[in-house]
Design a protein around this motif. Structure first.
Motif, PDB file in Angstrom:
ATOM      1  N   GLY A  83       0.795  -1.226   0.000  1.00  0.00           N
ATOM      2  CA  GLY A  83       0.000   0.000   0.000  1.00  0.00           C
ATOM      3  C   GLY A  83       0.825   1.271   0.000  1.00  0.00           C
ATOM      4  N   LEU A  84       2.152   1.148  -0.097  1.00  0.00           N
ATOM      5  CA  LEU A  84       3.021   2.319  -0.037  1.00  0.00           C
ATOM      6  C   LEU A  84       3.623   2.614  -1.403  1.00  0.00           C
ATOM      7  CD1 LEU A  84       4.956   1.481   3.258  1.00  0.00           C
ATOM      8  CD2 LEU A  84       2.903   2.870   3.007  1.00  0.00           C
ATOM      9  N   ARG A  85       3.745   3.865  -1.709  1.00  0.00           N
ATOM     10  CA  ARG A  85       4.404   4.277  -2.946  1.00  0.00           C
ATOM     11  C   ARG A  85       5.862   4.580  -2.626  1.00  0.00           C
ATOM     12  NH1 ARG A  85       0.122   8.306  -6.048  1.00  0.00           N
ATOM     13  NH2 ARG A  85      -1.549   6.757  -6.336  1.00  0.00           N
ATOM     14  N   ILE A  86       6.688   3.592  -2.840  1.00  0.00           N
ATOM     15  CA  ILE A  86       8.103   3.711  -2.511  1.00  0.00           C
ATOM     16  C   ILE A  86       8.924   3.441  -3.760  1.00  0.00           C
ATOM     17  CG2 ILE A  86      10.000   2.692  -1.202  1.00  0.00           C
ATOM     18  CD1 ILE A  86       8.104   2.263   1.080  1.00  0.00           C
ATOM     19  N   GLU A  87       9.734   4.424  -4.130  1.00  0.00           N
ATOM     20  CA  GLU A  87      10.619   4.264  -5.269  1.00  0.00           C
ATOM     21  C   GLU A  87      11.960   3.707  -4.794  1.00  0.00           C
ATOM     22  OE1 GLU A  87       9.516   4.737  -8.259  1.00  0.00           O
ATOM     23  OE2 GLU A  87       7.580   5.524  -7.560  1.00  0.00           O
ATOM     24  N   GLY A  88      12.704   3.136  -5.723  1.00  0.00           N
ATOM     25  CA  GLY A  88      14.008   2.603  -5.369  1.00  0.00           C
ATOM     26  C   GLY A  88      14.065   1.103  -5.522  1.00  0.00           C
ATOM     27  N   SER A  89      15.104   0.512  -4.970  1.00  0.00           N
ATOM     28  CA  SER A  89      15.395  -0.897  -5.224  1.00  0.00           C
ATOM     29  C   SER A  89      14.936  -1.846  -4.138  1.00  0.00           C
ATOM     30  CB  SER A  89      16.906  -1.059  -5.414  1.00  0.00           C
ATOM     31  OG  SER A  89      17.590  -0.634  -4.241  1.00  0.00           O
ATOM     32  N   LEU A  90      14.225  -1.337  -3.133  1.00  0.00           N
ATOM     33  CA  LEU A  90      13.863  -2.195  -2.010  1.00  0.00           C
ATOM     34  C   LEU A  90      13.048  -3.402  -2.453  1.00  0.00           C
ATOM     35  CD1 LEU A  90      13.767  -2.839   0.993  1.00  0.00           C
ATOM     36  CD2 LEU A  90      11.811  -1.298   1.205  1.00  0.00           C
ATOM     37  N   ARG A  91      12.057  -3.193  -3.299  1.00  0.00           N
ATOM     38  CA  ARG A  91      11.218  -4.313  -3.744  1.00  0.00           C
ATOM     39  C   ARG A  91      12.055  -5.364  -4.476  1.00  0.00           C
ATOM     40  NH1 ARG A  91       5.816  -2.508  -3.235  1.00  0.00           N
ATOM     41  NH2 ARG A  91       5.665  -0.234  -3.123  1.00  0.00           N
ATOM     42  N   ASP A  92      13.021  -4.918  -5.261  1.00  0.00           N
ATOM     43  CA  ASP A  92      13.880  -5.868  -5.973  1.00  0.00           C
ATOM     44  C   ASP A  92      14.698  -6.700  -4.989  1.00  0.00           C
ATOM     45  OD1 ASP A  92      12.967  -4.886  -8.387  1.00  0.00           O
ATOM     46  OD2 ASP A  92      14.601  -3.439  -8.585  1.00  0.00           O
ATOM     47  N   TRP A  93      15.186  -6.069  -3.945  1.00  0.00           N
ATOM     48  CA  TRP A  93      15.954  -6.810  -2.947  1.00  0.00           C
ATOM     49  C   TRP A  93      15.091  -7.857  -2.248  1.00  0.00           C
ATOM     50  CZ3 TRP A  93      20.990  -7.122  -1.312  1.00  0.00           C
ATOM     51  CH2 TRP A  93      21.893  -6.256  -1.941  1.00  0.00           C
ATOM     52  N   LEU A  94      13.852  -7.521  -1.971  1.00  0.00           N
ATOM     53  CA  LEU A  94      12.975  -8.461  -1.280  1.00  0.00           C
ATOM     54  C   LEU A  94      12.603  -9.647  -2.168  1.00  0.00           C
ATOM     55  CD1 LEU A  94      10.604  -5.963   0.557  1.00  0.00           C
ATOM     56  CD2 LEU A  94      12.546  -7.220   1.511  1.00  0.00           C
ATOM     57  N   ALA A  95      12.600  -9.433  -3.471  1.00  0.00           N
ATOM     58  CA  ALA A  95      12.272 -10.520  -4.404  1.00  0.00           C
ATOM     59  C   ALA A  95      13.498 -11.309  -4.837  1.00  0.00           C
ATOM     60  CB  ALA A  95      11.583  -9.947  -5.637  1.00  0.00           C
ATOM     61  N   ASP A  96      14.687 -10.784  -4.557  1.00  0.00           N
ATOM     62  CA  ASP A  96      15.925 -11.384  -5.037  1.00  0.00           C
ATOM     63  C   ASP A  96      16.181 -12.727  -4.353  1.00  0.00           C
ATOM     64  OD1 ASP A  96      18.370 -11.867  -6.143  1.00  0.00           O
ATOM     65  OD2 ASP A  96      19.423 -10.240  -5.142  1.00  0.00           O
ATOM     66  N   GLY A  97      16.556 -13.723  -5.140  1.00  0.00           N
ATOM     67  CA  GLY A  97      16.878 -15.034  -4.585  1.00  0.00           C
ATOM     68  C   GLY A  97      18.356 -15.256  -4.368  1.00  0.00           C
ATOM     69  N   GLU A  98      19.188 -14.241  -4.652  1.00  0.00           N
ATOM     70  CA  GLU A  98      20.631 -14.370  -4.480  1.00  0.00           C
ATOM     71  C   GLU A  98      21.034 -14.006  -3.056  1.00  0.00           C
ATOM     72  OE1 GLU A  98      22.667 -15.578  -6.807  1.00  0.00           O
ATOM     73  OE2 GLU A  98      20.915 -15.845  -8.099  1.00  0.00           O
ATOM     74  N   GLY A  99      21.991 -14.753  -2.522  1.00  0.00           N
ATOM     75  CA  GLY A  99      22.497 -14.439  -1.196  1.00  0.00           C
ATOM     76  C   GLY A  99      21.495 -14.771  -0.104  1.00  0.00           C
ATOM     77  N   PRO A 100      21.789 -14.353   1.130  1.00  0.00           N
ATOM     78  CA  PRO A 100      20.878 -14.631   2.244  1.00  0.00           C
ATOM     79  C   PRO A 100      19.509 -13.993   2.012  1.00  0.00           C
ATOM     80  CG  PRO A 100      23.013 -13.836   3.032  1.00  0.00           C
ATOM     81  CD  PRO A 100      22.992 -13.619   1.560  1.00  0.00           C
ATOM     82  N   ARG A 101      18.452 -14.666   2.471  1.00  0.00           N
ATOM     83  CA  ARG A 101      17.103 -14.135   2.291  1.00  0.00           C
ATOM     84  C   ARG A 101      16.946 -12.823   3.052  1.00  0.00           C
ATOM     85  NH1 ARG A 101      12.040 -13.382   4.167  1.00  0.00           N
ATOM     86  NH2 ARG A 101      10.279 -13.969   2.836  1.00  0.00           N
ATOM     87  N   ALA A 102      16.251 -11.871   2.441  1.00  0.00           N
ATOM     88  CA  ALA A 102      16.019 -10.575   3.059  1.00  0.00           C
ATOM     89  C   ALA A 102      14.760 -10.613   3.921  1.00  0.00           C
ATOM     90  CB  ALA A 102      15.877  -9.494   1.996  1.00  0.00           C
ATOM     91  N   TYR A 103      14.855 -10.083   5.132  1.00  0.00           N
ATOM     92  CA  TYR A 103      13.731  -9.951   6.060  1.00  0.00           C
ATOM     93  C   TYR A 103      13.472  -8.460   6.272  1.00  0.00           C
ATOM     94  CZ  TYR A 103      14.109 -14.905   7.195  1.00  0.00           C
ATOM     95  OH  TYR A 103      14.133 -16.293   7.114  1.00  0.00           O
ATOM     96  N   LEU A 104      12.290  -8.018   5.910  1.00  0.00           N
ATOM     97  CA  LEU A 104      11.926  -6.605   6.061  1.00  0.00           C
ATOM     98  C   LEU A 104      11.395  -6.395   7.477  1.00  0.00           C
ATOM     99  CD1 LEU A 104      11.651  -3.835   4.734  1.00  0.00           C
ATOM    100  CD2 LEU A 104       9.384  -4.528   3.908  1.00  0.00           C
ATOM    101  N   LEU A 105      12.196  -5.760   8.317  1.00  0.00           N
ATOM    102  CA  LEU A 105      11.859  -5.612   9.729  1.00  0.00           C
ATOM    103  C   LEU A 105      11.237  -4.256  10.063  1.00  0.00           C
ATOM    104  CD1 LEU A 105      14.986  -7.284  11.377  1.00  0.00           C
ATOM    105  CD2 LEU A 105      12.870  -8.329  10.517  1.00  0.00           C
ATOM    106  N   ARG A 106      11.287  -3.347   9.119  1.00  0.00           N
ATOM    107  CA  ARG A 106      10.591  -2.067   9.303  1.00  0.00           C
ATOM    108  C   ARG A 106      10.528  -1.362   7.972  1.00  0.00           C
ATOM    109  NH1 ARG A 106      11.984   3.231  13.159  1.00  0.00           N
ATOM    110  NH2 ARG A 106      10.021   4.296  12.739  1.00  0.00           N
TER     111      ARG A 106
END
Length: 451
Positions: free
Chosen positions: A176-199
Motif C-alpha cells: 500500500g506504499l508508494r516507494i521508489e528505489g530498489s527495495l522491492r527488488d531486494w525483497l524478491a531477489d533469490g541471491e544471497g541470504p534471504r532478506a527480512y523486512l523488519l521495518r
C-alpha cells in the motif's frame, strides 16, 4: 541422511522463489479486488452493496492470509537451503536436520488454520521488547496471523516480535506504499541470504530495517548503521555493502549462520548543516538500543554474538547508543567516523577490548570533520610557522567534530587496517583488508585481525 547431504541447496532456494512469486501474484489479485470494490462503492449503495462489500472484505483477508502462508513457506525453505549449504562441507547434519524439522513443521501448518481475533490485548508499542516478546508468544498462531493481517503497520515495526512475523507484516504493508528505489527488488531477489523486512516507514526521507538472513536463528548478528544521505532511495548501495559482509562471513565461517542487518531506523542527515549537529543521532540512539534489545528478546537458542557497526554519521548514532549502560552489543565498530560523541573508548559501555575503529588514509572525513579547536590550532601554526602548514593540515586530527578520533591512538579503541584507496565508502570492497576485519569482528575472531 546421505540424501540430505546430497541435496542441492539451489533447488530449495528455487522452491522458495516459487512461493514468493505466488505471494506476488496474490498481491496483484488483491489489488484488482480492492480497485473493483472501490468502483462499486462509488456507484452502488444500500444493504446489498454493504453485503457485497463485506464479502469482498472477507475475500481480501483470505488473500492476505494466503500471502502470509506463501512467505512463511519461502522463509522456511530459504533457511533450510542455507542450513544445508552450511552442513555440506563438514558432513555435519545436526543443523540441517533441525532446519528440516522446523521447515516441515511450518509447511504442515500452512493454510490449515483461520485467523482469529486475539483474546488478549495485542502488544503495546510502549512495552519493552522483552514484554512484547512474552505477549506475542502467548498468542496462538491464528491470533498472530489476525494481527499480521489487520495491523501490519504496528506489528511490523514492533521490536520484540520475531523477525519472520515482522517480515510478513511489512511485506503486506509495502503493497500500500508508494516507494521508489530498489527495495522491492531486494525483497524478491533469490541471491544471497534471504532478506527480512523488519521495518518500513515512508515518512520524510523514509526509514527501513532489512536483515539479510534470519537474525533470530543466526549465530552472529551485525547491525550496520549508515550515515549522512542514507534514505529509501539509496538503500540499494547500503544493502549491497551489508550483503558483502554477510557473504564474506559465510566464506570465512561456513559452519555458522550470520545475519547482516541494515538499520536505517533514524532520519539520517541530508546536508552538511544537519550533519554538523547531534539532533539526528540523539533521536536515533534510543531506537537503536531498543532494536538491539529486540534482537536479544526474539533470538532462538544460544544467544547470538551481536555487533553494532556505525559508518560516518552512523558512528555517532552508535556511539551515543553505547554511551549509556545496557546496549545489547558484544562489540561496536566505527568506520570512517567524524567522532562518536565521547573522547575515549572507556566512556562507552562495551565489553573491554570490543571497541574497534578504522579510517582509511584517503577518507576525507578525518579532515572535513576536524573540531573547531583543532582547526584554529592548525591555522595558528600555519601562520606562525608557514613551513609547518603542510604538516598541520596534512595529518589526521585526534579531535574531530563529535569528539575524539576513534581511529586515533589517543582514543583507546582497537584499530584495524583498511586499504589505502578505500575513500569514504570502500571499506566493504571485496578483497580488501577492511572487509575481512569487519567480518572477523562480527564472527568474534578478533585474534586474527591485523592492526
Amino acid at each position: 541422511m546421505t540424501v540430505l547431504l546430497a541435496t542441492d541447496p539451489a533447488r530449495w532456494r528455487e522452491a522458495a522463489s516459487v512461493w514468493r512469486s505466488w505471494a506476488g501474484a496474490a498481491g496483484r489479485w488483491a489489488a484488482d479486488v480492492r480497485a473493483c470494490a472501490a468502483r462499486l462503492r462509488s456507484v452502488w449503495t444500500g444493504a446489498a452493496a454493504d453485503a457485497v462489500a463485506a464479502r469482498l472484505g472477507r475475500l481480501l483477508r483470505r488473500l492476505d492470509l494466503f500471502r502470509l502462508g506463501c512467505w512463511a513457506a519461502d522463509q522456511a525453505l530459504s533457511e533450510f537451503a542455507a542450513a544445508v549449504a552450511r552442513a555440506r562441507p563438514r558432513d555435519d547434519l545436526s543443523s540441517a536436520m533441525a532446519a528440516a524439522a522446523e521447515a516441515s513443521r511450518l509447511l504442515d501448518e500452512l493454510f490449515l488454520t483461520s485467523a482469529a481475533p486475539p483474546a488478549i490485548a495485542p502488544p503495546a508499542c510502549t512495552a519493552s521488547p522483552a514484554e512484547v516478546s512474552r505477549c506475542w508468544r502467548a498468542l496462538s498462531p491464528a491470533q498472530q496471523d489476525w494481527l499480521l493481517v489487520t495491523e501490519p503497520g504496528s506489528i511490523g515495526s514492533l521490536d520484540g516480535v520475531p523477525a519472520a512475523a515482522r517480515d510478513r507484516a511489512n511485506r503486506l504493508l509495502l503493497d500500500g506504499l508508494r516507494i521508489e528505489g530498489s527495495l522491492r527488488d531486494w525483497l524478491a531477489d533469490g541471491e544471497g541470504p534471504r532478506a527480512y523486512l523488519l521495518r518500513i516507514d515512508p515518512a520524510g526521507e523514509g526509514r527501513a530495517v532489512v536483515a539479510l538472513g534470519d537474525p533470530d536463528r543466526a549465530d552472529h548478528v551485525v547491525t550496520q548503521v549508515p550515515g549522512m544521505t542514507a534514505d529509501l532511495a539509496s538503500l540499494g548501495g547500503e544493502l549491497a555493502r551489508a550483503r558483502r559482509l554477510a557473504v564474506r562471513a559465510g566464506e570465512l565461517a561456513p559452519e555458522e549462520a550470520t545475519s547482516a542487518v541494515l538499520w536505517l531506523g533514524y532520519d539520517a542527515p541530508d546536508f552538511l548543516g544537519e550533519a554538523s549537529g547531534r539532533a539526528a543521532a540523539q533521536a536515533g540512539a534510543p531506537a537503536l538500543r531498543r532494536f538491539q534489545d529486540g534482537l536479544r528478546a526474539t533470538h532462538e537458542g544460544r544467544p547470538a554474538r551481536q555487533t553494532v557497526l556505525g559508518h560516518s554519521y552512523g558512528s555517532l548514532v552508535v556511539g551515543m547508543a553505547a554511551a549509556r549502560p545496557g546496549l545489547a552489543a558484544d562489540s561496536v565498530v566505527f568506520v570512517g567516523s567524524p567522532g562518536v560523541g565521547v573522547d575515549h573508548a572507556r566512556d562507552l559501555s562495551v565489553p573491554p577490548g570490543e571497541v574497534w575503529a578504522t579510517t582509511s588514509v584517503t577518507d576525507v572525513i578525518q579532515w572535513a570533520a576536524v573540531s573547531p579547536r583543532s582547526l584554529a590550532e592548525d591555522v595558528v601554526v600555519s601562520q606562525v610557522w608557514p613551513a609547518a602548514a603542510a604538516l598541520a593540515f596534512g595529518r589526521p586530527e585526534d579531535d574531530l567534530w563529535f569528539g575524539g578520533n576513534p581511529a586515533g591512538p589517543a582514543f583507546g579503541a582497537r584499530t584495524f587496517a583498511s586499504q589505502a584507496g578505500a575513500g569514504h565508502l570502500g571499506y566493504w570492497d571485496e578483497g580488501g583488508p577492511a572487509l575481512d576485519a569487519l567480518t572477523n569482528i562480527t564472527l568474534g575472531r578478533t585474534d586474527v585481525i591485523p592492526r
